[in-house]
Design an enzyme around this catalytic site. Structure first.
Site, short mmCIF file in Angstrom:
data_model
loop_
_atom_site.label_atom_id
_atom_site.label_comp_id
_atom_site.label_asym_id
_atom_site.label_seq_id
_atom_site.Cartn_x
_atom_site.Cartn_y
_atom_site.Cartn_z
CE LYS A 9 -34.52 -42.51 52.92
NZ LYS A 9 -34.67 -42.69 51.44
CE1 TYR A 49 -29.58 -44.44 50.89
CE2 TYR A 49 -29.03 -42.25 51.69
CZ TYR A 49 -29.92 -43.31 51.58
OH TYR A 49 -31.15 -43.23 52.19
CG ASN A 112 -38.12 -43.03 50.23
OD1 ASN A 112 -37.31 -42.48 50.97
ND2 ASN A 112 -37.79 -44.04 49.46
CG HIS A 115 -32.04 -46.63 54.87
ND1 HIS A 115 -31.64 -47.06 53.62
CD2 HIS A 115 -31.37 -47.39 55.77
CE1 HIS A 115 -30.75 -48.04 53.77
NE2 HIS A 115 -30.57 -48.26 55.07
CD GLU A 126 -27.74 -50.10 55.70
OE1 GLU A 126 -27.79 -49.79 54.50
OE2 GLU A 126 -28.76 -50.41 56.36
P1 IDP Z 1 -34.68 -48.47 49.15
O1 IDP Z 1 -34.55 -47.25 50.03
O2 IDP Z 1 -36.11 -48.92 48.99
O3 IDP Z 1 -33.76 -49.59 49.56
P2 IDP Z 1 -32.79 -47.97 46.98
O4 IDP Z 1 -32.94 -48.49 45.58
O5 IDP Z 1 -31.76 -48.59 47.84
O6 IDP Z 1 -34.24 -48.02 47.67
O7 IDP Z 1 -32.50 -46.40 46.85
C1 IDP Z 1 -32.07 -45.66 47.97
C2 IDP Z 1 -32.87 -44.39 48.02
O8 IDP Z 1 -32.57 -43.61 46.87
C3 IDP Z 1 -34.39 -44.59 47.97
O9 IDP Z 1 -34.97 -44.79 49.25
C4 IDP Z 1 -34.87 -43.31 47.34
O10 IDP Z 1 -35.06 -42.27 48.31
C5 IDP Z 1 -33.72 -42.91 46.42
N1 IDP Z 1 -34.00 -43.32 45.04
C6 IDP Z 1 -34.05 -44.59 44.55
N2 IDP Z 1 -34.32 -44.61 43.24
C7 IDP Z 1 -34.44 -43.31 42.87
C8 IDP Z 1 -34.72 -42.66 41.61
O11 IDP Z 1 -34.92 -43.29 40.58
N3 IDP Z 1 -34.77 -41.29 41.65
C9 IDP Z 1 -34.55 -40.57 42.78
N4 IDP Z 1 -34.29 -41.14 43.98
C10 IDP Z 1 -34.23 -42.48 44.03
MG MG Z 2 -31.70 -49.66 49.60
#
Ligand code: IDP
Ligand code: MG
Length: 143
Positions: A9, A49, A112, A115, A126
């Site tokens: 990212k 997304y 974070n 992905h 993807e």
């Molecule tokens: P993942 O990346 O661990 O699979 P997902 O639930 O698929 O997590 O969410 C996609 C991305 O959305 C996450 O990597 C994170 O950056 C963002 N995200 C997930 N939950 C939240 C939230 O509650 N607040 C803000 N951003 C979030």
């Molecule tokens: Mg995810």
């Protein structure tokens, strides 16, 4: 053989962590079969997304992932999806174990660092999204 798509990212690219992250996954014995840097546009980000479209953080997520270049890569190997998810750690870096990519480098739940595909089926979609035109490479990984 199972494939998984990862994205370094913007926070990972901007802090010069791309090589470290790709290296950590190579060190798992996974085979790098595609890689490219790109600046995702809104359409690509919304497609990637799409599953989160109804979530309150969707716009922030799309704005963030399109804010600066990312590095997309595909790794191949036995159980590549689950092994990479484990190496990434929990979604929220505050909850991720040290030694995981997000635990060591993640800044907050948005920034974070990485992905990773969450299932082989998602991975196939993807890989097509990011490498549909050029495809992936074939070679023998020597460990
Ligand atoms: P993942 O990346 O661990 O699979 P997902 O639930 O698929 O997590 O969410 C996609 C991305 O959305 C996450 O990597 C994170 O950056 C963002 N995200 C997930 N939950 C939240 C939230 O509650 N607040 C803000 N951003 C979030
Ligand atoms: Mg995810």
């Amino acid at each position: 053989m199972e494939k998984s798509l990862i994205l370094v990212k913007p926070d990972g690219v901007e802090r010069g962590l791309t090589g470290t992250i790709i290296g950590r996954l190579e060190e798992l014995g996974l085979k790098l079969v595609a890689i490219r840097m790109l600046r995702a546009d809104k359409d690509l980000a919304e497609r990637h997304y799409a599953i989160h479209r109804e979530r309150p953080f969707f716009n922030d997520l799309v704005n963030y992932i399109t804010s600066s270049p990312i590095v997309a890569a595909v790794f191949e190997g036995e159980e590549a999806v689950s092994r990479i998810r484990k190496a990434c750690g929990a979604t929220d870096p505050a909850q991720s174990e040290k030694g995981t990519i997000r635990g060591d480098f993640g800044l907050d739940i948005g920034r974070n660092t990485i992905h990773a595909s969450d299932s082989p089926e998602t991975a196939a979609v993807e890989v097509e999204t990011f490498f549909g035109n050029e495809g992936t490479c074939e070679y023998t990984r020597i460990n």
